[in-house]
Motif scaffolding. Structure first.
Motif, PDB file in Angstrom:
ATOM      1  N   UNK A  54       0.863  -1.183   0.000  1.00  0.00           N
ATOM      2  CA  UNK A  54       0.000   0.000   0.000  1.00  0.00           C
ATOM      3  C   UNK A  54       0.902   1.237   0.000  1.00  0.00           C
ATOM      4  N   UNK A  55       0.669   2.153  -0.936  1.00  0.00           N
ATOM      5  CA  UNK A  55       1.542   3.315  -1.091  1.00  0.00           C
ATOM      6  C   UNK A  55       1.593   4.170   0.174  1.00  0.00           C
ATOM      7  N   UNK A  56       0.466   4.284   0.865  1.00  0.00           N
ATOM      8  CA  UNK A  56       0.412   5.135   2.067  1.00  0.00           C
ATOM      9  C   UNK A  56       1.288   4.604   3.196  1.00  0.00           C
ATOM     10  N   UNK A  57       1.729   3.350   3.114  1.00  0.00           N
ATOM     11  CA  UNK A  57       2.558   2.762   4.159  1.00  0.00           C
ATOM     12  C   UNK A  57       4.046   2.834   3.829  1.00  0.00           C
ATOM     13  N   UNK A  58       4.415   3.586   2.799  1.00  0.00           N
ATOM     14  CA  UNK A  58       5.808   3.617   2.353  1.00  0.00           C
ATOM     15  C   UNK A  58       6.769   4.062   3.451  1.00  0.00           C
ATOM     16  N   UNK A  59       6.355   5.025   4.267  1.00  0.00           N
ATOM     17  CA  UNK A  59       7.257   5.525   5.312  1.00  0.00           C
ATOM     18  C   UNK A  59       7.087   4.787   6.637  1.00  0.00           C
ATOM     19  N   UNK A  60       6.308   3.709   6.636  1.00  0.00           N
ATOM     20  CA  UNK A  60       6.110   2.958   7.876  1.00  0.00           C
ATOM     21  C   UNK A  60       7.412   2.420   8.465  1.00  0.00           C
ATOM     22  N   UNK A  64       8.484   2.989  12.328  1.00  0.00           N
ATOM     23  CA  UNK A  64       8.776   1.924  13.284  1.00  0.00           C
ATOM     24  C   UNK A  64      10.148   2.087  13.924  1.00  0.00           C
ATOM     25  N   UNK A  65      11.087   2.711  13.216  1.00  0.00           N
ATOM     26  CA  UNK A  65      12.368   3.046  13.853  1.00  0.00           C
ATOM     27  C   UNK A  65      12.116   3.964  15.047  1.00  0.00           C
ATOM     28  N   UNK A  66      11.312   4.982  14.810  1.00  0.00           N
ATOM     29  CA  UNK A  66      11.026   5.947  15.870  1.00  0.00           C
ATOM     30  C   UNK A  66      10.177   5.302  16.967  1.00  0.00           C
ATOM     31  N   UNK A  67       9.217   4.461  16.568  1.00  0.00           N
ATOM     32  CA  UNK A  67       8.411   3.757  17.568  1.00  0.00           C
ATOM     33  C   UNK A  67       9.291   2.861  18.433  1.00  0.00           C
ATOM     34  N   UNK A  68      10.233   2.149  17.800  1.00  0.00           N
ATOM     35  CA  UNK A  68      11.159   1.316  18.572  1.00  0.00           C
ATOM     36  C   UNK A  68      11.974   2.143  19.536  1.00  0.00           C
ATOM     37  N   UNK A 366       6.096  10.829  12.065  1.00  0.00           N
ATOM     38  CA  UNK A 366       6.600   9.967  11.000  1.00  0.00           C
ATOM     39  C   UNK A 366       5.457   9.253  10.282  1.00  0.00           C
ATOM     40  N   UNK A 367       4.498   8.737  11.061  1.00  0.00           N
ATOM     41  CA  UNK A 367       3.328   8.090  10.453  1.00  0.00           C
ATOM     42  C   UNK A 367       2.516   9.093   9.631  1.00  0.00           C
ATOM     43  N   UNK A 369       3.607  11.734   8.232  1.00  0.00           N
ATOM     44  CA  UNK A 369       4.381  12.159   7.068  1.00  0.00           C
ATOM     45  C   UNK A 369       4.077  11.293   5.856  1.00  0.00           C
ATOM     46  N   UNK A 370       4.102   9.970   6.057  1.00  0.00           N
ATOM     47  CA  UNK A 370       3.796   9.074   4.952  1.00  0.00           C
ATOM     48  C   UNK A 370       2.369   9.227   4.468  1.00  0.00           C
ATOM     49  N   UNK A 371       1.424   9.375   5.405  1.00  0.00           N
ATOM     50  CA  UNK A 371       0.031   9.545   5.025  1.00  0.00           C
ATOM     51  C   UNK A 371      -0.205  10.829   4.255  1.00  0.00           C
ATOM     52  N   UNK A 372       0.382  11.937   4.747  1.00  0.00           N
ATOM     53  CA  UNK A 372       0.215  13.214   4.069  1.00  0.00           C
ATOM     54  C   UNK A 372       0.875  13.203   2.696  1.00  0.00           C
ATOM     55  N   UNK A 373       2.053  12.589   2.617  1.00  0.00           N
ATOM     56  CA  UNK A 373       2.813  12.608   1.373  1.00  0.00           C
ATOM     57  C   UNK A 373       2.150  11.774   0.288  1.00  0.00           C
ATOM     58  N   UNK A 374       1.633  10.615   0.644  1.00  0.00           N
ATOM     59  CA  UNK A 374       1.114   9.684  -0.358  1.00  0.00           C
ATOM     60  C   UNK A 374      -0.402   9.680  -0.499  1.00  0.00           C
ATOM     61  N   UNK A 375      -1.094  10.258   0.480  1.00  0.00           N
ATOM     62  CA  UNK A 375      -2.560  10.164   0.455  1.00  0.00           C
ATOM     63  C   UNK A 375      -3.257  11.519   0.364  1.00  0.00           C
ATOM     64  N   UNK A 376      -2.507  12.617   0.400  1.00  0.00           N
ATOM     65  CA  UNK A 376      -3.125  13.948   0.302  1.00  0.00           C
ATOM     66  C   UNK A 376      -3.242  14.344  -1.173  1.00  0.00           C
ATOM     67  N   UNK A 377      -4.207  13.752  -1.844  1.00  0.00           N
ATOM     68  CA  UNK A 377      -4.411  14.061  -3.253  1.00  0.00           C
ATOM     69  C   UNK A 377      -3.665  13.139  -4.191  1.00  0.00           C
ATOM     70  N   UNK A 378      -2.687  12.378  -3.663  1.00  0.00           N
ATOM     71  CA  UNK A 378      -1.967  11.421  -4.485  1.00  0.00           C
ATOM     72  C   UNK A 378      -0.883  12.027  -5.343  1.00  0.00           C
ATOM     73  N   UNK A 379      -0.716  13.333  -5.324  1.00  0.00           N
ATOM     74  CA  UNK A 379       0.291  14.018  -6.129  1.00  0.00           C
ATOM     75  C   UNK A 379       1.459  14.419  -5.222  1.00  0.00           C
ATOM     76  N   UNK A 380       2.742  14.193  -5.644  1.00  0.00           N
ATOM     77  CA  UNK A 380       3.885  14.524  -4.787  1.00  0.00           C
ATOM     78  C   UNK A 380       3.918  15.984  -4.341  1.00  0.00           C
TER      79      UNK A 380
END
Length: 413
Positions: A54-60, A64-68, A366-367, A369-380
């Motif tokens: 799923x594209x929206x999970x690209x920065x997951x 998880x680094x930060x969550x760890x 961090x979470x 960031x990935x959602x905003x980047x990949x799911x806010x309209x789908x355009x970079x």
């Protein structure tokens, strides 16, 4: 001839001599071991984008680094409080090596879950690295403490160069498996550089039994204005830096530039994060910690404004440069403020609580960031705009808390 005369208590000069020795060790660790963090942040989103279903999970993976780091911060702090700094730092290097090994295996097998597990273990190293700055302050006098903290952070200059260049040199080292070579190089960093901690002069602290503890509770610490404001400013400075930096490689590549361009921009960003550390401590001593934190927050706002002005390479470079400087002033200032708020008995509790809260908000950033980047309209471009607009409410929170602390009426008690 052996001098058998009893030694008196250590003088401030003695304390600073010991602190300076520890600073040299910690600067080395920050420079070499710390290089793995730029590697992980450059590759995390790109590797996630390659393996994620799923594209929206690209920065997951980065999240998880930060969550760890957030989850392990109280544990690492407790271990350091009982077993000493050295044990905690070795634990961090072990986590970094294991995380890199699993990440390399994930690229080999094409497994996104394995990449996430490796990222989670890498967070143990990130957590331990966060305590380098506190270890620098342990034996330092009040006057030398801000400089000790900032000098250790300055060691990140070398890591800013080593990490991204390591990506460029090794990302294709394993033929047919992108990024695996870079993760294998991270294993080498941990194995080669971790023995430097044997030189750290940080004896195991005296054990304090629970019924002998005379420090404040967590609730009492958080009710202390200086503690609360220091933690809020540290949280916001680090979270906003991570929010924008996490999306940067995706935005750069999404706007038509190369992975090497993203690595170079991250290099400039990390250099800006740590280069001011050579004089941040002196600036704090001269102008006051509140002024330096406020300056950092203002520069972070400037980074967002530049990023919103366009998506040319120049905009990325300038925005990420300002983002690094703003983080340096805000985070080192908040760390210096916090270091003056607690006793030796409260050290482990305060530092563990601080890093748990800091990396908690960084995980959310961090979470997001990935959602905003990949799911806010789908355009970079739209995603990059959304990421930078999201900075505003957090800057208002930290700025308001700092202003309240500065202008509030002193408590007669």
């Amino acid at each position: 001839m052996t001098n058998s005369m009893p030694q008196g208590p250590a003088t401030p000069a003695d304390d600073d001599a010991r602190a300076r020795r520890n600073v040299k060790v910690l600067v080395t660790a920050q420079a070499v071991l710390g290089a793995q963090m730029p590697v992980n942040f450059v590759l995390g989103g790109l590797a996630g984008q390659m393996l994620s279903p799923i594209a929206c999970l690209a920065t997951l993976p980065i999240s998880l680094i930060v969550l760890g780091s957030m989850l392990s911060a109280p544990m690492v702090s407790t271990i350091m409080g009982r077993r000493g700094r050295r044990t905690g730092f070795f634990l961090g290097a072990t986590g970094g090596a294991l995380g890199a090994a699993l990440s390399a295996a994930a690229m080999w097998f094409g497994s996104f879950p394995l990449l996430l597990l490796g990222s989670l273990l890498t967070g143990i190293y990130m957590s331990a690295q966060g305590f380098y700055r506190f270890a620098a302050a342990d034996a330092a006098s009040e006057e030398y403490r801000p400089r000790a903290i900032s000098m250790v952070m300055a060691g990140g200059l070398a890591s800013a160069i080593i990490g991204p260049q390591l990506v460029k040199l090794t990302q294709d080292a394993v033929i047919g498996i992108p990024f695996a070579g870079a993760y294998l190089a991270v294993i080498g960093l941990n194995v080669i550089a971790a023995p430097v901690f044997f030189l750290l002069d940080a004896p195991r602290p005296k054990r304090v039994l629970k019924h002998d503890y005379k420090g404040r509770s967590v609730a009492q610490l958080l009710a202390t204005p200086k503690v609360a404001v220091a933690i809020i400013c540290a949280m916001v400075s680090y979270a906003l830096m991570n929010l924008v930096m996490t999306s940067t490689p995706l935005a750069v590549v999404g706007c038509g530039f190369e992975t090497n361009d993203a690595a170079d921009i991250v290099t400039v960003h990390v250099l800006a994060m740590f280069a001011p550390s050579f004089f941040t401590g002196r600036l704090i001593n001269r102008f006051g910690v509140e002024t330096i934190i406020a300056t950092g927050l203002a520069i972070l706002m400037g980074a967002g404004i530049v990023a919103l002005m366009g998506v040319e390479l120049e905009n990325f470079y300038v925005a990420l440069f300002l983002l690094g400087i703003g983080w340096n002033f805000g985070f080192i200032g908040a760390t210096s403020m916090l270091a003056s708020t607690h006793s030796v008995e409260e050290r482990a509790k305060v530092q563990g609580m601080n890093d748990f809260m800091v990396f908690g908000l960084v995980t959310v950033a961090s979470l997001a960031s990935g959602g905003l980047m990949n799911c806010a309209g789908g355009d970079p471009v739209e995603g990059w705009t959304a990421v930078n607009l999201a900075m505003a409410p957090f800057l208002a929170l930290a700025g308001g808390a700092l202003l309240w602390f500065v202008v509030r009426r002193p408590d007669p008690a």
